[in-house]
Design an enzyme around this catalytic site. Structure first.
Site, PDB file in Angstrom:
ATOM      1  N   THR A  45       0.871  -1.151   0.027  1.00  0.00           N
ATOM      2  CA  THR A  45      -0.117   0.109   0.039  1.00  0.00           C
ATOM      3  C   THR A  45       0.893   1.258  -0.038  1.00  0.00           C
ATOM      4  OG1 THR A  45      -0.176  -0.080   2.478  1.00  0.00           O
ATOM      5  CG2 THR A  45      -1.826  -1.077   1.184  1.00  0.00           C
ATOM      6  N   LYS A  63       4.062   1.215  -1.431  1.00  0.00           N
ATOM      7  CA  LYS A  63       5.219   0.814  -2.370  1.00  0.00           C
ATOM      8  C   LYS A  63       5.106   1.922  -3.359  1.00  0.00           C
ATOM      9  CE  LYS A  63       7.430  -2.732  -5.032  1.00  0.00           C
ATOM     10  NZ  LYS A  63       7.308  -3.921  -5.509  1.00  0.00           N
ATOM     11  N   VAL A 109       9.116  -5.967  -0.874  1.00  0.00           N
ATOM     12  CA  VAL A 109       8.717  -4.718  -1.143  1.00  0.00           C
ATOM     13  C   VAL A 109       9.911  -3.704  -0.635  1.00  0.00           C
ATOM     14  CG1 VAL A 109       7.236  -2.809  -0.394  1.00  0.00           C
ATOM     15  CG2 VAL A 109       6.277  -4.890  -0.973  1.00  0.00           C
ATOM     16  N   LYS A 169      15.483  -6.872 -11.042  1.00  0.00           N
ATOM     17  CA  LYS A 169      14.734  -5.817 -11.108  1.00  0.00           C
ATOM     18  C   LYS A 169      14.166  -5.103  -9.768  1.00  0.00           C
ATOM     19  CE  LYS A 169      11.292  -8.080 -13.371  1.00  0.00           C
ATOM     20  NZ  LYS A 169      10.318  -8.472 -14.528  1.00  0.00           N
ATOM     21  N   THR A 218       9.489 -16.437  12.234  1.00  0.00           N
ATOM     22  CA  THR A 218       8.538 -15.273  13.078  1.00  0.00           C
ATOM     23  C   THR A 218       7.594 -14.904  11.816  1.00  0.00           C
ATOM     24  OG1 THR A 218      10.239 -13.634  12.595  1.00  0.00           O
ATOM     25  CG2 THR A 218       9.943 -14.626  14.809  1.00  0.00           C
ATOM     26  N   GLU A 235       5.198 -18.577  -5.466  1.00  0.00           N
ATOM     27  CA  GLU A 235       6.502 -18.459  -6.496  1.00  0.00           C
ATOM     28  C   GLU A 235       7.152 -19.658  -6.604  1.00  0.00           C
ATOM     29  OE1 GLU A 235       6.754 -15.877  -8.385  1.00  0.00           O
ATOM     30  OE2 GLU A 235       6.008 -14.370  -7.746  1.00  0.00           O
ATOM     31  N   HIS A 258       2.151 -14.227 -14.123  1.00  0.00           N
ATOM     32  CA  HIS A 258       2.159 -12.642 -14.029  1.00  0.00           C
ATOM     33  C   HIS A 258       1.623 -11.981 -15.185  1.00  0.00           C
ATOM     34  CE1 HIS A 258       4.943 -14.148 -11.053  1.00  0.00           C
ATOM     35  NE2 HIS A 258       5.348 -12.991 -10.532  1.00  0.00           N
ATOM     36  N   HIS A 286       1.199 -10.325  -3.168  1.00  0.00           N
ATOM     37  CA  HIS A 286       1.561 -10.507  -4.385  1.00  0.00           C
ATOM     38  C   HIS A 286       1.353 -12.097  -4.687  1.00  0.00           C
ATOM     39  CE1 HIS A 286       4.004 -10.324  -8.042  1.00  0.00           C
ATOM     40  NE2 HIS A 286       4.653 -11.334  -7.355  1.00  0.00           N
TER      41      HIS A 286
END
Length: 417
Positions: A99, A101, A132, A168, A198, A210, A281, A297
């Site tokens: 939110t 980024k 992020v 990237k 954690t 992923e 993607h 994501h």
């Protein structure tokens, strides 16, 4: 006067209609991915000597940008480590979730680098956090003085297996996922699975999405591992608390990273646009941004994969039995098959059009063929997308509402972002 022929390798001069030059140069790329659990244990020297390109010596300075949630859990340990080894560390805690980024976060990191007075050749920035955070810091580092080296220490599973091993960087712009960004490899990424102890299980699942991506397009063996051990490995947070879990966790992590790097290395700058790592993607960036902050994501990516599995089933490339196995593994990994944003199939059409724009006029859409193989197609139609969404909805059944609700937990609840 020189003749019009090449006189220096990579440099050509033409004089027929006035002076004109063509410059060709190749940029050499070298970066490291180093595994070392317990990275901030006082007797672990991997961060000091584990990468020959960025050694740290007593008396050196470092700017450390850390996710604010990670700072709450590990900040004291991180500071003590640098103090023990005589490193003058300035630690900046940053909120980093999807939110926020945005460019403002990049600007904060640039301000910190400027205030620190960083020596861009000798003082790499250290980024500690999830994908992020490392994206934000990497983007800022790539811009500051046209390029400052940085080190990534991912603290989430998705950071370890995806965001942490590529080149990237980027942040979101308006409703565009990672619309602003650069290709800027970290000098080294240190992988420390002890941070996952954690990590909330939802975020473990986020990273497993992923890994599942690489299995579905590249490796049936990896898929079989996830099918047989994925649920247990998830519950164990990939810590390897038994011999069987350690073997499975090590194999899952190592194979997924190796497959990812094998795909990335010959095409780091994406000059070839048919990239199998783009699986999951095509639609997920649009779905994720429209559902924000409901979907993480990896959750958006796995919904994309479930949708394209349904699409491939309709095309006859994936057997019904294989699709059922894929959906079962998705559920076992604690991931959603469905989100209500899929009810608006015009979003899928918008996503496909956007994909065509940034894939040079073609869809170049990777679709699974069975399990562990893929092909690229350029002829997916809006009608097929509607049919695939309808089929997926039927498979999801009552799980659709339940899993969408589970995915709606606020992103800010993450512990080790």
């Amino acid at each position: 006067m020189r003749s019009g022929t090449a006189f220096t390798q990579g440099l050509r001069q033409a004089v027929d209609n006035g002076p004109a030059w063509t410059v060709e140069a190749v940029r050499q790329v070298r970066y490291h991915v180093v595994s070392s659990d317990g990275l901030f244990s006082p007797d672990n020297t991997a961060l000091l000597t584990g990468c020959p390109d960025v050694p740290m010596n007593r008396g050196d300075r470092r700017l450390v940008v850390i996710d604010e949630n990670v700072d709450l859990l590990y900040g004291a340990q991180v500071r003590a480590y640098f103090a023990t080894h005589g490193i003058d560390a300035t630690v900046v805690a940053l909120r980093a979730d999807e939110t926020v980024k945005q460019w403002d976060a990049v600007s904060r990191v640039v301000d910190a680098m400027n205030s620190f007075g960083i020596d861009r050749r000798r003082e790499p920035v250290i980024a500690i956090g999830g994908g992020v955070l490392t994206d934000i810091v990497g983007f800022a580092a790539s811009l500051y003085r046209r390029g400052t080296p940085y080190i990534r220490i991912p603290t989430t599973l998705i950071g370890l297996v995806d965001a942490g091993v590529g080149v990237k960087t980027g942040v979101n712009y308006e409703l565009g996922k990672n619309r602003l960004g650069t290709y800027a490899p970290a000098t080294v990424t240190f992988l420390d699975r002890s941070f996952l102890r954690t990590l909330p299980l939802r975020h473990v699942s986020n990273g497993l999405a992923e890994i599942l991506k690489m299995a579905l397009i590249r490796s049936e063996d990896l898929f079989n591992l996830l099918e047989s051990h994925g649920a247990a490995v998830r519950a164990d947070r990939l810590q390897g608390t038994s011999r069987e879990l350690a073997t499975a966790s090590n194999a899952i992590i190592a194979e997924s990273i190796h497959l990812m790097l094998e795909e990335l290395q010959p095409n780091l700058w994406e000059s070839t646009l048919e990239r199998c790592v783009d699986y999951g993607h095509t639609f997920s960036p649009t779905l994720e941004m429209h559902a924000l902050p409901e979907l993480l994501h990896g959750e958006a990516v796995v919904i994309d994969m479930a949708l394209t599995t349904a699409l491939a089933t309709l095309r006859g490339d994936v057997a019904e039995a294989q699709a059922e196995r894929v959906y079962a593994v998705i559920r076992a990994l604690g991931l959603p098959l469905w989100n209500d944003v899929l009810h608006d199939t015009t979003l899928l059409e918008d996503a496909l059009r956007d994909t065509v724009r940034h894939r040079d006029g073609q869809q170049r859409l990777p679709l699974p063929m069975g399990i562990g193989r893929h092909r690229f197609v350029n002829d997916v139609t809006p009608a097929e997308l509607r049919d695939a969404a309808r089929l997926l909805s039927e498979h999801a059944g009552t799980q659709a509402g339940t899993q969408a609700g589970a995915a709606a937990a606020p992103v800010r609840e993450r512990v080790s972002a």
